[in-house]
Scaffold this active site. Structure first.
Site, PDB file in Angstrom:
ATOM      1  CG  HIS A  44      22.630  -3.539   2.513  1.00 31.47           C
ATOM      2  ND1 HIS A  44      23.373  -4.104   1.516  1.00 31.47           N
ATOM      3  CD2 HIS A  44      22.951  -2.217   2.500  1.00 31.47           C
ATOM      4  CE1 HIS A  44      24.120  -3.184   0.935  1.00 31.47           C
ATOM      5  NE2 HIS A  44      23.886  -2.032   1.513  1.00 31.47           N
ATOM      6  CG  HIS A  52      19.208  -4.439  10.945  1.00 31.72           C
ATOM      7  ND1 HIS A  52      19.968  -3.649  11.810  1.00 31.72           N
ATOM      8  CD2 HIS A  52      19.876  -5.613  10.833  1.00 31.72           C
ATOM      9  CE1 HIS A  52      21.030  -4.319  12.165  1.00 31.72           C
ATOM     10  NE2 HIS A  52      20.994  -5.515  11.600  1.00 31.72           N
ATOM     11  CG  HIS A  88      20.557 -10.198   9.561  1.00 31.93           C
ATOM     12  ND1 HIS A  88      21.439  -9.674   8.653  1.00 31.93           N
ATOM     13  CD2 HIS A  88      20.647  -9.430  10.687  1.00 31.93           C
ATOM     14  CE1 HIS A  88      22.069  -8.636   9.212  1.00 31.93           C
ATOM     15  NE2 HIS A  88      21.601  -8.462  10.426  1.00 31.93           N
ATOM     16  CD  GLU A 127      23.859 -11.328  10.297  1.00 32.51           C
ATOM     17  OE1 GLU A 127      24.075 -10.442  11.148  1.00 32.51           O
ATOM     18  OE2 GLU A 127      24.287 -11.261   9.145  1.00 32.51           O
ATOM     19  CG  HIS A 145      21.115  -7.915  14.571  1.00 35.15           C
ATOM     20  ND1 HIS A 145      21.868  -8.231  13.456  1.00 35.15           N
ATOM     21  CD2 HIS A 145      21.151  -9.019  15.350  1.00 35.15           C
ATOM     22  CE1 HIS A 145      22.335  -9.456  13.568  1.00 35.15           C
ATOM     23  NE2 HIS A 145      21.918  -9.953  14.719  1.00 35.15           N
ATOM     24  CB  THR A 200      26.937  -9.176  10.845  1.00 32.02           C
ATOM     25  OG1 THR A 200      25.678  -8.548  10.514  1.00 32.02           O
ATOM     26  CG2 THR A 200      26.972  -9.556  12.308  1.00 32.02           C
ATOM     27  CB  THR A 201      26.627  -5.260   6.987  1.00 34.16           C
ATOM     28  OG1 THR A 201      26.508  -4.118   7.845  1.00 34.16           O
ATOM     29  CG2 THR A 201      25.411  -6.135   7.113  1.00 34.16           C
TER      30      THR A 201
HETATM   31  N1  LIG Z   1      24.206  -6.722  11.861  1.00 29.94           N
HETATM   32  S1  LIG Z   1      24.664  -5.250  12.163  1.00 29.94           S
HETATM   33  O1  LIG Z   1      23.996  -4.796  13.349  1.00 29.94           O
HETATM   34  O2  LIG Z   1      26.102  -5.216  12.200  1.00 29.94           O
HETATM   35  C1  LIG Z   1      24.133  -4.235  10.835  1.00 29.94           C
HETATM   36  C2  LIG Z   1      23.591  -4.819   9.706  1.00 29.94           C
HETATM   37  F1  LIG Z   1      23.612  -6.143   9.526  1.00 29.94           F
HETATM   38  C3  LIG Z   1      23.016  -4.035   8.718  1.00 29.94           C
HETATM   39  F2  LIG Z   1      22.495  -4.638   7.616  1.00 29.94           F
HETATM   40  C4  LIG Z   1      22.979  -2.684   8.825  1.00 29.94           C
HETATM   41  S2  LIG Z   1      22.167  -1.751   7.605  1.00 29.94           S
HETATM   42  O3  LIG Z   1      22.107  -0.386   8.004  1.00 29.94           O
HETATM   43  O4  LIG Z   1      20.913  -2.393   7.350  1.00 29.94           O
HETATM   44  C5  LIG Z   1      23.033  -1.899   6.075  1.00 29.94           C
HETATM   45  C6  LIG Z   1      24.486  -1.900   6.269  1.00 29.94           C
HETATM   46  O5  LIG Z   1      24.915  -0.639   6.624  1.00 29.94           O
HETATM   47  C7  LIG Z   1      23.581  -2.096   9.913  1.00 29.94           C
HETATM   48  N2  LIG Z   1      23.584  -0.740   9.934  1.00 29.94           N
HETATM   49  C8  LIG Z   1      24.690  -0.004  10.488  1.00 29.94           C
HETATM   50  C9  LIG Z   1      24.059   1.227  11.051  1.00 29.94           C
HETATM   51  C10 LIG Z   1      23.777   2.284  10.256  1.00 29.94           C
HETATM   52  C11 LIG Z   1      23.109   3.355  10.826  1.00 29.94           C
HETATM   53  C12 LIG Z   1      22.682   3.278  12.134  1.00 29.94           C
HETATM   54  C13 LIG Z   1      22.945   2.136  12.877  1.00 29.94           C
HETATM   55  C14 LIG Z   1      23.590   1.079  12.326  1.00 29.94           C
HETATM   56  C15 LIG Z   1      25.712   0.178   9.450  1.00 29.94           C
HETATM   57  O6  LIG Z   1      25.070   0.625   8.257  1.00 29.94           O
HETATM   58  C16 LIG Z   1      26.781   1.167   9.783  1.00 29.94           C
HETATM   59  C17 LIG Z   1      27.466   1.026  10.953  1.00 29.94           C
HETATM   60  C18 LIG Z   1      28.524   1.882  11.218  1.00 29.94           C
HETATM   61  C19 LIG Z   1      28.850   2.906  10.338  1.00 29.94           C
HETATM   62  C20 LIG Z   1      28.126   3.035   9.156  1.00 29.94           C
HETATM   63  C21 LIG Z   1      27.084   2.152   8.874  1.00 29.94           C
HETATM   64  C22 LIG Z   1      24.132  -2.868  10.931  1.00 29.94           C
HETATM   65  F3  LIG Z   1      24.642  -2.286  12.029  1.00 29.94           F
HETATM   66 ZN   LIG Z   2      22.242  -7.099  11.749  1.00 36.31          ZN
END
Ligand SMILES: NS(=O)(=O)c1c(F)c(F)c(S(=O)(=O)CCO)c(N[C@H](c2ccccc2)[C@@H](O)c2ccccc2)c1F
Ligand SMILES: [Zn+2]
Length: 260
Positions: free
Chosen positions: A63, A93, A95, A105, A118, A198-199
């Protein structure tokens, strides 16, 4: 196919609500930041305490490209601003858009930026694990930084140079000693509001802190993001990783506050 969400026609943001009904909730992100935002003098500065931060790895999870941190102690935290507790840095990460297209975003007065970084933090004071925090209303704090095209960003090279090692979904490689402080703009003035991931799972657990000033990165550096693939090495489809952004969601009466 199934609830494997993505950014394509068949599994993109407009379809996420079928498996994640909260997609149509009352505090979804991202949003458009209007021209006039109420200034809240009680909002103190945001403090990013990253001096002992420890990046561990860089990975492609299909992603985005993600830099993961060791969050087993209070080594790299943010506090202050709208936050009641310190929040631990877990990962950051990006976008971004397609060639010559914007991919942020959040938008500001209807305008998009080329990309958005982010920094995801979680409240380890109130919650025992990231996953618990991620599903709780005050659980996460995400700092958003806009990227605009301009000069080369001298520190972003470390990340773009590592990208050829994580071209395919599911790849991960060591990435130690990176301090994201080098990616901050000169001013820490910010907007803040209550929103969501946002995912998927789109949890409504995020206090968003968006820095007003963008950082400049070159078109060439952005181009390296687009060498990443959504797909794994073994898949016959080769889908270039780009346009991995969710469009702005309805504000639904939420208040956005501005630091000084
Ligand atoms: N824009 S955003 O900040 O909302 C966002 C993203 F846009 C995003 F792409 C990710 S990601 O990890 O790259 C793939 C989606 O899980 C995460 N990752 C989350 C995460 C995983 C592990 C550690 C930190 C953040 C997300 O995967 C997640 C959040 C909560 C519970 C499970 C997974 C995320 F938080
Ligand atoms: Zn993000």
């Amino acid at each position: 196919k199934g609830n494997h969400w993505g950014y394509g026609k068949e599994n993109g943001p407009d379809l996420w609500h079928t498996h994640y009904p909260v997609a149509q909730g009352s505090r979804q992100s991202p949003i458009d930041i209007p021209r006039q935002v109420s200034h809240d003098p009680s909002l103190g500065p945001i403090v990013l305490d990253y001096d002992h931060c420890t990046s561990i790895s860089i990975s492609n999870n299909g992603h985005s490209v993600v830099v993961n941190f060791d969050d087993t102690d209070e080594r790299s935290v943010i506090h202050g601003g709208p936050l009641e507790n310190p929040y631990r840095l877990k990962q950051f990460h990006f976008h971004w858009g397609g060639k010559g297209c914007d991919g942020s975003e959040h938008t500001v007065a209807g305008n998009s930026y080329a990309s958005e970084l982010h920094l995801v933090h979680w409240n380890a004071v109130k919650y025992t694990s990231f996953d618990h925090a991620a599903a709780a209303p005050e659980g996460l704090a995400v700092v958003g930084i806009f990227l605009e095209t301009g000069d080369d960003h001298r520190w972003l090279h470390t990340i773009t140079d590592a990208m050829y090692m994580v071209k395919y979904k599911g790849s991960i490689t060591d990435f130690k000693g990176f301090n994201p402080k080098c990616l901050l703009p000169s001013s820490l003035h910010y907007w803040t509001y209550l929103g969501s991931l946002t995912t998927p799972p789109l949890h409504e657990s995020v206090t968003w802190i968006l820095l007003k000033d963008p950082i400049a990165v070159s078109e060439k550096q952005l181009g390296k993001f687009r060498l990443l693939q959504f797909t794994g090495e073994e898949e016959d489809q080769r889908l270039r990783m780009e346009n991995n952004f969710r469009p702005p969601q309805p504000l639904k009466g939420r208040r956005i506050r501005s630091s000084n």
